[in-house]
Design an enzyme around this catalytic site. Structure first.
Site, short mmCIF file in Angstrom:
data_model
loop_
_atom_site.label_atom_id
_atom_site.label_comp_id
_atom_site.label_asym_id
_atom_site.label_seq_id
_atom_site.Cartn_x
_atom_site.Cartn_y
_atom_site.Cartn_z
N HIS A 55 0.85 -1.20 0.00
CA HIS A 55 0.00 0.00 0.00
C HIS A 55 0.88 1.24 0.00
CE1 HIS A 55 0.91 -0.44 4.25
NE2 HIS A 55 0.29 0.67 4.57
N HIS A 57 1.57 3.84 1.92
CA HIS A 57 2.02 4.61 3.08
C HIS A 57 3.54 4.72 3.06
CE1 HIS A 57 -1.76 4.27 5.89
NE2 HIS A 57 -1.74 5.40 5.20
N ASP A 59 5.94 4.47 5.23
CA ASP A 59 6.81 3.47 5.86
C ASP A 59 6.92 2.18 5.05
OD1 ASP A 59 4.06 3.40 6.86
OD2 ASP A 59 4.67 1.78 8.19
N HIS A 60 6.15 2.11 3.94
CA HIS A 60 6.22 0.94 3.05
C HIS A 60 6.73 1.30 1.66
CE1 HIS A 60 3.90 -1.62 5.89
NE2 HIS A 60 3.56 -0.41 6.32
N HIS A 134 -7.52 -1.40 6.09
CA HIS A 134 -6.56 -0.40 6.55
C HIS A 134 -7.13 0.98 6.24
CE1 HIS A 134 -2.75 0.87 7.99
NE2 HIS A 134 -2.16 1.14 6.84
ZN LIG Z 1 2.93 0.56 8.11
ZN LIG Z 2 -0.12 1.62 6.51
#
Ligand SMILES: [Zn+2]
Ligand SMILES: [Zn+2]
Length: 236
Positions: A55, A57, A59-60, A134
């Protein structure tokens, strides 16, 4: 199969962002710390053939420009296949431009972006996907080659996730915090492992404020549970 946890942390913690390397060729998610973790291993970036983004975001995903430009600096020639949700081409193009004023076509190697369907067969692996719950769209993935590995990405499990994870050899589940609707938790991950009849569970993406005593409670629901450290390896 060799599963290496490049990072096991949530968005903001003293652990590296959750990112998983399978058989030294499949990378699942690429947060801001992922390239640094690969560098610690003196890992040849050209070995990464397939990249999966669960996804959008940070941090990914925010390690993607670094991964692409470091690969260019290393003289990568091999094509790179990137899989993710609809909108990935635009997202990644914007990110790369913002980070280094570069485009996907001037890296010196081919980047092929695939918006995921239900099932993909790549090299000797089979990939399947299931939507989880999410704050933004997010897909869990199963990677199968002799053994079956699930990575939930971020989000609470859904019927699709439970079906996807059926009989997995290793379920890698985010376990952010109890009481968050848009995330799973340590106990939620244990329930998912049990409901899906998985053989083992690795907890990642645990909130820095979460009480690790819950792992003990989770073991009453399901065993074995592993809480891997950054750079740990599991051989299946
Ligand atoms: Zn995350
Ligand atoms: Zn996330």
């Amino acid at each position: 199969m060799k599963i290496q946890f490049l990072g096991t942390g949530e968005a903001f913690s003293d652990r590296a962002n959750t990112s998983i390397l399978i058989d030294d060729q499949i990378l699942l998610d690429c947060g801001p710390t992922t390239v640094q973790q690969l560098m610690k291993l003196k890992f040849d970036l050209e070995r990464i053939e397939i990249l999966y983004i669960s996804h959008f975001h940070a941090d990914h995903t925010f390690g993607l420009p670094a991964l692409l430009v470091a690969s260019q600096e290393d003289g990568r020639k091999k094509d790179l296949e990137i899989y993710g949700l609809g909108g990935l081409t635009e997202y990644l193009s914007n990110l790369l431009y913002l980070a280094y004023k570069k485009s996907l076509t001037d890296l010196g190697f081919e980047v092929h972006i695939h918006e995921i369907g239900k099932k993909e067969e790549i090299n000797d692996y089979e990939f399947s996907f299931g939507r989880c719950k999410h704050s933004i769209p997010c897909m869990s993935i199963s990677v199968t080659k002799d053994k079956k590995v699930i990575y939930t990405g971020d989000g609470a499990p859904t019927r699709e996730t439970i079906t996807l994870a059926q009989n997995s050899d290793l379920l890698i589940a985010e376990a952010y915090m109890e009481g968050f609707k848009m995330h799973s938790s340590i106990l939620g991950a244990a329930r998912l492992a049990k409901e899906s009849n998985s053989k083992s569970l690795a907890l990642v993406h645990i909130c820095r404020k979460e009480n690790m005593k819950r792992v003990k409670d989770a073991k009453k629901i399901f065993t074995p549970i592993i809480v891997p450290a950054d750079l740990d390896i599991i051989e299946l």
